[in-house]
Design an enzyme around this catalytic site. Sequence first.
Site: not given
Length: 377
Positions: A138, A268, A303
Amino acid sequence: MVITGSSMLSCLGDLDETYRALLAGRSGVAPLRVGDPQKLGVRNAYGIEDRGAVHSAAPRLAGRWLARCVLDALRQARIDPAGRRVAVVVGTGLRELHGVEQWYADGAELRLAELHFGTAVRSVLPQATEIHTLTNACAASGYALALAADLLELGEADAVVAAGCDTMTESMLAMIGRVGTSTADMVRPFDEFRGGVLLGEGAAAVVLERAGSRPDQPAAQGVLRGVGVGCDAYHETAPDRAGIVATMRDAHSRAGVTPEGVDLVLAHGTATALNDPTEAAALLEVFGTGGPPVTAIKGAIGHTSGGAALMSLLVALAAMRRGEVPPVVGLRAPIAAAEKLDLVYGQPRPARPRVAQVNAFGFGGVNAVAIVEAVDD
């Protein structure tokens, strides 16, 4: 190094559409349209509705979104690839795993080369001097940005496109559906009643050049001050506060800034049980109380894995350019660990930040933190 072109595609649209939706507090979450929600254990996601026609001559799904963003970013930058050495670095979490699932399920044609993004990029940029695909979880597009800066600094290219892309897959959805006792209705970063992460999808790209490297260079959209990267290998999935802090400080050192010189943080913010308190603690360790405003975008677009870092970076640049920091969509009551952070939620905040920090953290402690600076109008 300056950003001279950019493009983004999320479940909410392009960059302008996504930024406006963020300011309005609007989320792109919708009922899952990939796979069987009952079997996967996931009801909602942040999918892109227009998935386009599939035919053998076209890149696969993530590759099509990637190609579109690369082409748009190059057009913005007004780069003629016939006369410039243009390299491309793509960050991704899953590559074209969706194509592998299709091959397994119904025998759809699959060529191994399609698992990387060389074919997709060359469909719009056949003159690319080199194309790299990074699978750094990620934080992938943050790593792509770091490598792009290295290529430019070493004189290996005249311009480098840093990009990220991913599409949701049934296997990743199944993993999300099995790691918790329940699934989230939406992503709620730093919220006391957060239910966990949900997948988004899309792509983003930026063109990186040296300032003033050509007479026809368009006005810069932002300055890349530096990117810190790290792999602390603390745990397969759990984040490590010390590793995150080290990456933040590495980014500050490379960018030549102090914590006091950072005016905005794009967190994040995955809304998971471990990430949010760990990231909050790391931010407080680096910035202390009274630090910069903190926002996050996954509540609006999910996400997006490989594209997450660059999508946050482009939203940061938009906020600096337009003077409004968007709120954390989905955040209603901050967790205790984040109460001392200056979280932006409920409504946008008028501000003119000059320097922004963009966080991206992945499984295995694969972390990337970028520092970008606004440019004068």
